[in-house]
Design an enzyme around this catalytic site. Structure first.
Site, PDB file in Angstrom:
ATOM      1  CB  SER A  14      -0.954  -0.055   1.199  1.00 12.16           C
ATOM      2  OG  SER A  14      -1.923   0.968   1.105  1.00 12.16           O
ATOM      3  CG  HIS A  41      -4.386  -0.918  -0.642  1.00 15.66           C
ATOM      4  ND1 HIS A  41      -4.041  -0.902   0.689  1.00 15.66           N
ATOM      5  CD2 HIS A  41      -4.941  -2.131  -0.863  1.00 15.66           C
ATOM      6  CE1 HIS A  41      -4.387  -2.062   1.240  1.00 15.66           C
ATOM      7  NE2 HIS A  41      -4.924  -2.818   0.319  1.00 15.66           N
ATOM      8  CG  ASP A 134      -5.839  -5.648   2.386  1.00  9.29           C
ATOM      9  OD1 ASP A 134      -6.291  -6.784   2.641  1.00  9.29           O
ATOM     10  OD2 ASP A 134      -5.802  -5.166   1.244  1.00  9.29           O
TER      11      ASP A 134
END
Length: 191
Positions: A14, A41, A134
């Site tokens: 991310s 992401h 995540d």
């Protein structure tokens, strides 16, 4: 850490992902036959520029994953913006617009969990820099399926929250610097 039986690699990242992947992906040799599936992401309201960014810098084929595409060796796949990337049992790709997971679509957990089901112990999963949790559950699923779980050392991550969460969920994961992660992947190509 075993490399001989690995048939696919999944990577999740991310915040800080672009720099981390710029360190890893261009260093992979053209002889690497293992496919690499990546979730980063990216905002859902813009197109995913990652393929364009890495295509000219990598020796491997780089492309955006497509629904129902059979996973091909020696290819780097990026999840498209606003779609979850899944691996089906017969090792083809699927895209889903299901609900966001950890406020993310694509979500790392979705890729890791489905890839763990498809590849079992033949999967290596890597969590890189990022700002949420995540990938933690997905990494644990990969380890539970007998796969190799790797986490970027949080002390070296641009944003350490995601690697730290992954280590909390999967304390047996191998903790590596970005250079060691690259060396591990190059070792997959050399077998």
């Amino acid at each position: 850490m075993r490399a001989a039986a690995i048939e696919a690699v999944v990577i999740g990242a991310s915040a800080g992902a672009v720099q981390a992947l710029l360190h890893i992906l261009p260093g992979l040799p053209a002889t690497m036959s293992v496919p690499i599936l990546i979730v980063v992401h990216v905002p859902s309201d813009r197109s995913n520029a990652l393929v364009t960014l890495y295509r000219d810098r990598c020796r491997l084929r780089v492309k955006e994953a497509e629904d129902k595409e059979v996973v091909a060796d020696g290819t780097i796949y990026f999840a498209p913006s606003d779609y979850h990337l899944l691996v089906e049992a017969e090792r083809s790709l699927a895209l889903s617009s299901d609900e966001a997971v950890h406020h993310s679509r694509p979500a790392i957990d979705v890729l890791f969990e489905t890839a763990a089901d498809a590849y079992g112990p033949a999967l290596a999963a890597i969590i890189l820099t990022g700002a949420n949790q995540d990938g933690a559950d997905g990494l644990r699923a990969v380890a539970a399926a007998g796969g190799v779980a790797i986490v970027q050392d949080p002390a070296t991550a641009q944003v350490p929250a995601m690697p730290a969460a992954a280590l909390s969920a999967c304390p047996t994961a191998h903790v590596m610097s970005i250079d060691d992660i690259l060396s591990y992947l190059v070792g997959l190509a050399a077998r």
